[in-house]
Scaffold this motif. Structure first.
Motif, mmCIF file in Angstrom:
data_model
loop_
_atom_site.group_PDB
_atom_site.id
_atom_site.type_symbol
_atom_site.label_atom_id
_atom_site.label_comp_id
_atom_site.label_asym_id
_atom_site.label_seq_id
_atom_site.Cartn_x
_atom_site.Cartn_y
_atom_site.Cartn_z
ATOM 1 N N LYS A 38 11.447 134.194 31.202
ATOM 2 C CA LYS A 38 12.373 133.568 32.154
ATOM 3 C C LYS A 38 13.018 132.287 31.637
ATOM 4 O O LYS A 38 13.202 131.330 32.367
ATOM 5 N N HIS A 53 13.659 128.769 29.338
ATOM 6 C CA HIS A 53 12.872 127.568 29.086
ATOM 7 C C HIS A 53 13.735 126.340 29.358
ATOM 8 O O HIS A 53 14.928 126.451 29.591
ATOM 9 N N THR A 54 13.106 125.161 29.332
ATOM 10 C CA THR A 54 13.864 123.927 29.534
ATOM 11 C C THR A 54 14.056 123.219 28.199
ATOM 12 O O THR A 54 13.222 123.318 27.304
ATOM 13 N N GLU A 55 15.179 122.538 28.055
ATOM 14 C CA GLU A 55 15.493 121.782 26.855
ATOM 15 C C GLU A 55 15.951 120.391 27.242
ATOM 16 O O GLU A 55 16.365 120.157 28.373
ATOM 17 N N GLU A 97 17.237 116.748 31.039
ATOM 18 C CA GLU A 97 16.566 118.041 30.926
ATOM 19 C C GLU A 97 17.389 119.099 31.651
ATOM 20 O O GLU A 97 17.911 118.857 32.736
ATOM 21 N N TYR A 98 17.539 120.256 31.011
ATOM 22 C CA TYR A 98 18.248 121.347 31.676
ATOM 23 C C TYR A 98 17.564 122.668 31.346
ATOM 24 O O TYR A 98 16.875 122.799 30.347
ATOM 25 N N LYS A 99 17.779 123.637 32.201
ATOM 26 C CA LYS A 99 17.119 124.935 32.065
ATOM 27 C C LYS A 99 18.033 125.920 31.355
ATOM 28 O O LYS A 99 19.210 126.033 31.678
ATOM 29 N N ASP A 150 18.427 129.669 31.038
ATOM 30 C CA ASP A 150 17.974 130.927 31.644
ATOM 31 C C ASP A 150 18.144 132.114 30.705
ATOM 32 O O ASP A 150 17.282 132.973 30.615
#
Length: 112
Positions: free
Chosen positions: A40, A42-44, A50-52, A54
């Motif tokens: 599903k 990850h975040t970076e 921070e952003y996801k 998808d």
């Protein structure tokens, strides 16, 4: 005849291409795709925010093979694309009803 479709990590492409060639299978189609499975995304972190993520970048490899070459193709892809970690990808096998080579009009196995 079957269509073997593999979703793999991009950095494994050269390994998969070499394994397919060594298995004696000719021809493949490659598409750049994005998707996710159980992981599903990850975040970076980018510039402190921070952003996801998808949809992860993947490659879709499609190989049309005769029925007797299906297991060989699957084994070659599995060995070459596997890292043992989550996100290695999937292999799908679907039946091909008919194949036609446009240039010569050859059909089915002769067209592969």
């Amino acid at each position: 005849m079957k269509l073997v479709t593999a979703i793999i990590k991009p950095f494994k492409l050269d390994d998969v291409r070499q394994a397919i060639a060594e298995a004696g299978i000719q021809g493949m189609t490659l598409s750049e795709v994005k998707g996710f499975g159980r992981q599903k995304g990850h975040t970076e972190l980018y510039r402190g925010a921070e952003y996801k993520v998808d949809f992860l970048p993947k490659l879709k490899v499609e190989i049309a093979v005769a029925d007797e070459d299906v297991d060989t193709a699957i084994e070659a892809i599995q060995e070459a694309a596997g890292t043992g970690k989550i996100g290695d990808g999937k292999i799908f096998v679907t039946a091909l009803e008919r194949v036609i080579r446009i240039r010569t009009g050859e059909t089915n196995e002769a067209a592969l």
